[in-house]
Design a protein around this motif. Structure first.
Motif, PDB file in Angstrom:
ATOM      1  N   SER A 163      62.098  53.118  55.768  1.00  0.00           N
ATOM      2  CA  SER A 163      62.589  54.723  55.547  1.00  0.00           C
ATOM      3  C   SER A 163      61.086  55.321  55.898  1.00  0.00           C
ATOM      4  N   PRO A 211      71.378  53.078  46.361  1.00  0.00           N
ATOM      5  CA  PRO A 211      71.375  54.700  47.193  1.00  0.00           C
ATOM      6  C   PRO A 211      70.656  54.938  48.244  1.00  0.00           C
ATOM      7  N   HIS A 212      71.209  55.447  49.039  1.00  0.00           N
ATOM      8  CA  HIS A 212      70.717  56.465  50.477  1.00  0.00           C
ATOM      9  C   HIS A 212      70.710  55.102  51.641  1.00  0.00           C
ATOM     10  N   SER A 254      72.277  55.870  54.757  1.00  0.00           N
ATOM     11  CA  SER A 254      72.389  57.200  54.955  1.00  0.00           C
ATOM     12  C   SER A 254      70.834  56.619  55.749  1.00  0.00           C
ATOM     13  N   MET A 255      70.387  55.917  55.466  1.00  0.00           N
ATOM     14  CA  MET A 255      68.692  55.321  55.920  1.00  0.00           C
ATOM     15  C   MET A 255      69.258  55.055  57.374  1.00  0.00           C
ATOM     16  N   TRP A 267      70.632  57.182  59.446  1.00  0.00           N
ATOM     17  CA  TRP A 267      69.497  58.166  60.382  1.00  0.00           C
ATOM     18  C   TRP A 267      68.394  57.051  61.898  1.00  0.00           C
ATOM     19  N   GLN A 302      79.894  55.458  53.148  1.00  0.00           N
ATOM     20  CA  GLN A 302      78.412  56.336  53.377  1.00  0.00           C
ATOM     21  C   GLN A 302      78.281  56.634  54.763  1.00  0.00           C
ATOM     22  N   GLU A 358      79.338  59.544  56.056  1.00  0.00           N
ATOM     23  CA  GLU A 358      78.276  61.221  55.584  1.00  0.00           C
ATOM     24  C   GLU A 358      77.434  61.305  56.965  1.00  0.00           C
ATOM     25  N   SER A 359      76.549  60.537  57.139  1.00  0.00           N
ATOM     26  CA  SER A 359      75.916  60.574  57.686  1.00  0.00           C
ATOM     27  C   SER A 359      75.487  60.113  59.265  1.00  0.00           C
TER      28      SER A 359
END
Length: 141
Positions: free
Chosen positions: A25, A60-61, A64-65, A68, A102, A105-106
Protein backbone atom coordinates in the motif's frame (compact mmCIF):
# COMPACT_ATOMS: atom_id res chain seq x y z
CA UNK A 1 -0.43 -26.24 4.04
CA UNK A 2 1.72 -26.13 7.15
CA UNK A 3 3.43 -22.92 5.97
CA UNK A 4 0.15 -21.13 5.27
CA UNK A 5 -1.33 -22.42 8.50
CA UNK A 6 1.71 -21.29 10.46
CA UNK A 7 1.69 -17.80 8.98
CA UNK A 8 -2.01 -17.34 9.65
CA UNK A 9 -1.89 -18.80 13.16
CA UNK A 10 1.07 -17.23 14.90
CA UNK A 11 1.68 -13.58 15.82
CA UNK A 12 4.96 -13.48 13.90
CA UNK A 13 3.24 -14.76 10.76
CA UNK A 14 0.53 -12.13 11.09
CA UNK A 15 3.24 -9.48 11.40
CA UNK A 16 4.75 -10.73 8.15
CA UNK A 17 1.38 -10.48 6.39
CA UNK A 18 0.85 -7.00 7.84
CA UNK A 19 4.30 -5.96 6.63
CA UNK A 20 3.45 -7.20 3.12
CA UNK A 21 0.16 -5.30 3.14
CA UNK A 22 1.84 -2.12 4.37
CA UNK A 23 4.60 -2.36 1.79
CA UNK A 24 2.15 -2.92 -1.07
CA UNK A 25 0.00 0.00 0.00
CA UNK A 26 2.89 2.40 0.61
CA UNK A 27 5.31 1.59 -2.22
CA UNK A 28 5.00 4.16 -4.98
CA UNK A 29 3.55 3.06 -8.30
CA UNK A 30 6.22 2.15 -10.80
CA UNK A 31 8.64 1.31 -8.02
CA UNK A 32 9.39 -2.08 -6.49
CA UNK A 33 7.10 -3.86 -8.96
CA UNK A 34 8.86 -7.19 -8.52
CA UNK A 35 8.71 -6.98 -4.73
CA UNK A 36 5.02 -6.06 -4.82
CA UNK A 37 4.35 -8.95 -7.18
CA UNK A 38 6.08 -11.38 -4.83
CA UNK A 39 4.13 -10.08 -1.84
CA UNK A 40 0.81 -10.17 -3.69
CA UNK A 41 1.51 -13.77 -4.74
CA UNK A 42 2.40 -14.64 -1.15
CA UNK A 43 -0.80 -13.10 0.18
CA UNK A 44 -2.77 -14.99 -2.46
CA UNK A 45 -1.09 -18.20 -1.36
CA UNK A 46 -2.02 -17.45 2.24
CA UNK A 47 -5.60 -16.60 1.23
CA UNK A 48 -6.26 -20.14 0.06
CA UNK A 49 -5.95 -21.30 3.67
CA UNK A 50 -9.08 -20.94 5.83
CA UNK A 51 -7.26 -19.12 8.64
CA UNK A 52 -5.37 -17.00 6.14
CA UNK A 53 -8.48 -15.85 4.32
CA UNK A 54 -10.18 -15.03 7.60
CA UNK A 55 -7.20 -12.97 8.72
CA UNK A 56 -6.88 -11.09 5.44
CA UNK A 57 -10.60 -10.41 5.18
CA UNK A 58 -10.57 -8.70 8.58
CA UNK A 59 -7.80 -6.26 7.64
CA UNK A 60 -9.30 -2.77 7.38
CA UNK A 61 -8.93 -1.20 3.95
CA UNK A 62 -7.36 -4.34 2.45
CA UNK A 63 -9.96 -4.66 -0.30
CA UNK A 64 -9.83 -0.94 -1.00
CA UNK A 65 -6.04 -1.19 -1.35
CA UNK A 66 -6.43 -4.05 -3.83
CA UNK A 67 -9.11 -2.09 -5.68
CA UNK A 68 -6.81 0.91 -5.84
CA UNK A 69 -4.15 -1.35 -7.35
CA UNK A 70 -6.58 -2.48 -10.02
CA UNK A 71 -7.29 1.09 -11.02
CA UNK A 72 -3.83 2.62 -10.70
CA UNK A 73 -1.21 -0.10 -11.16
CA UNK A 74 0.54 -0.18 -14.53
CA UNK A 75 2.39 -3.47 -14.10
CA UNK A 76 0.31 -6.26 -15.63
CA UNK A 77 1.66 -8.87 -13.23
CA UNK A 78 0.59 -6.82 -10.22
CA UNK A 79 -2.86 -6.29 -11.69
CA UNK A 80 -3.15 -10.03 -12.24
CA UNK A 81 -1.99 -10.82 -8.72
CA UNK A 82 -4.42 -8.28 -7.28
CA UNK A 83 -7.25 -9.88 -9.26
CA UNK A 84 -6.23 -13.35 -8.08
CA UNK A 85 -6.24 -12.20 -4.48
CA UNK A 86 -9.61 -10.48 -4.86
CA UNK A 87 -11.06 -13.59 -6.46
CA UNK A 88 -9.80 -15.72 -3.61
CA UNK A 89 -11.32 -13.40 -1.01
CA UNK A 90 -14.72 -13.27 -2.69
CA UNK A 91 -14.95 -16.98 -3.44
CA UNK A 92 -15.17 -18.02 0.22
CA UNK A 93 -18.74 -18.30 1.50
CA UNK A 94 -17.85 -16.76 4.85
CA UNK A 95 -15.80 -13.81 3.63
CA UNK A 96 -17.52 -13.16 0.28
CA UNK A 97 -20.38 -10.87 1.38
CA UNK A 98 -18.20 -8.43 3.30
CA UNK A 99 -15.34 -8.55 0.78
CA UNK A 100 -17.66 -7.99 -2.17
CA UNK A 101 -19.28 -5.08 -0.36
CA UNK A 102 -15.86 -3.57 0.37
CA UNK A 103 -14.76 -4.11 -3.22
CA UNK A 104 -17.83 -2.37 -4.60
CA UNK A 105 -17.22 0.60 -2.31
CA UNK A 106 -13.95 1.15 -4.20
CA UNK A 107 -14.53 -0.27 -7.68
CA UNK A 108 -17.75 0.02 -9.65
CA UNK A 109 -19.01 -3.06 -11.47
CA UNK A 110 -18.50 -1.13 -14.71
CA UNK A 111 -14.76 -1.01 -14.09
CA UNK A 112 -14.64 -4.77 -13.60
CA UNK A 113 -16.68 -5.18 -16.78
CA UNK A 114 -14.18 -2.94 -18.56
CA UNK A 115 -11.38 -5.29 -17.46
CA UNK A 116 -13.13 -8.15 -19.27
CA UNK A 117 -12.12 -6.45 -22.52
CA UNK A 118 -8.49 -5.94 -21.51
CA UNK A 119 -5.75 -6.65 -24.03
CA UNK A 120 -4.44 -9.26 -21.60
CA UNK A 121 -6.39 -12.53 -21.79
CA UNK A 122 -5.60 -13.48 -18.17
CA UNK A 123 -6.98 -10.17 -16.91
CA UNK A 124 -10.11 -10.72 -19.02
CA UNK A 125 -10.68 -14.18 -17.57
CA UNK A 126 -10.05 -13.19 -13.95
CA UNK A 127 -12.30 -10.13 -14.21
CA UNK A 128 -15.06 -12.26 -15.71
CA UNK A 129 -14.61 -14.87 -12.98
CA UNK A 130 -14.90 -12.17 -10.31
CA UNK A 131 -18.10 -10.84 -11.87
CA UNK A 132 -19.47 -14.40 -12.04
CA UNK A 133 -18.59 -14.98 -8.38
CA UNK A 134 -20.31 -11.73 -7.45
CA UNK A 135 -23.45 -12.81 -9.33
CA UNK A 136 -23.36 -16.16 -7.54
CA UNK A 137 -23.68 -14.25 -4.28
CA UNK A 138 -26.32 -12.03 -5.90
CA UNK A 139 -24.25 -8.95 -5.15
CA UNK A 140 -23.65 -6.79 -8.18
CA UNK A 141 -23.99 -3.18 -7.18
Amino acid sequence: ALGREQLASCPQGCKVMDAFINFISEAPLGKSANMKSLMLMSLYNISINSKGIKYLSTKPHFMSMLAWHLKEEKETENILNSLRLIQSLISDEVTAPICIHQLLESVPVGFLQHLTSSCNKDIQVLAQDILTDMRAFKIED
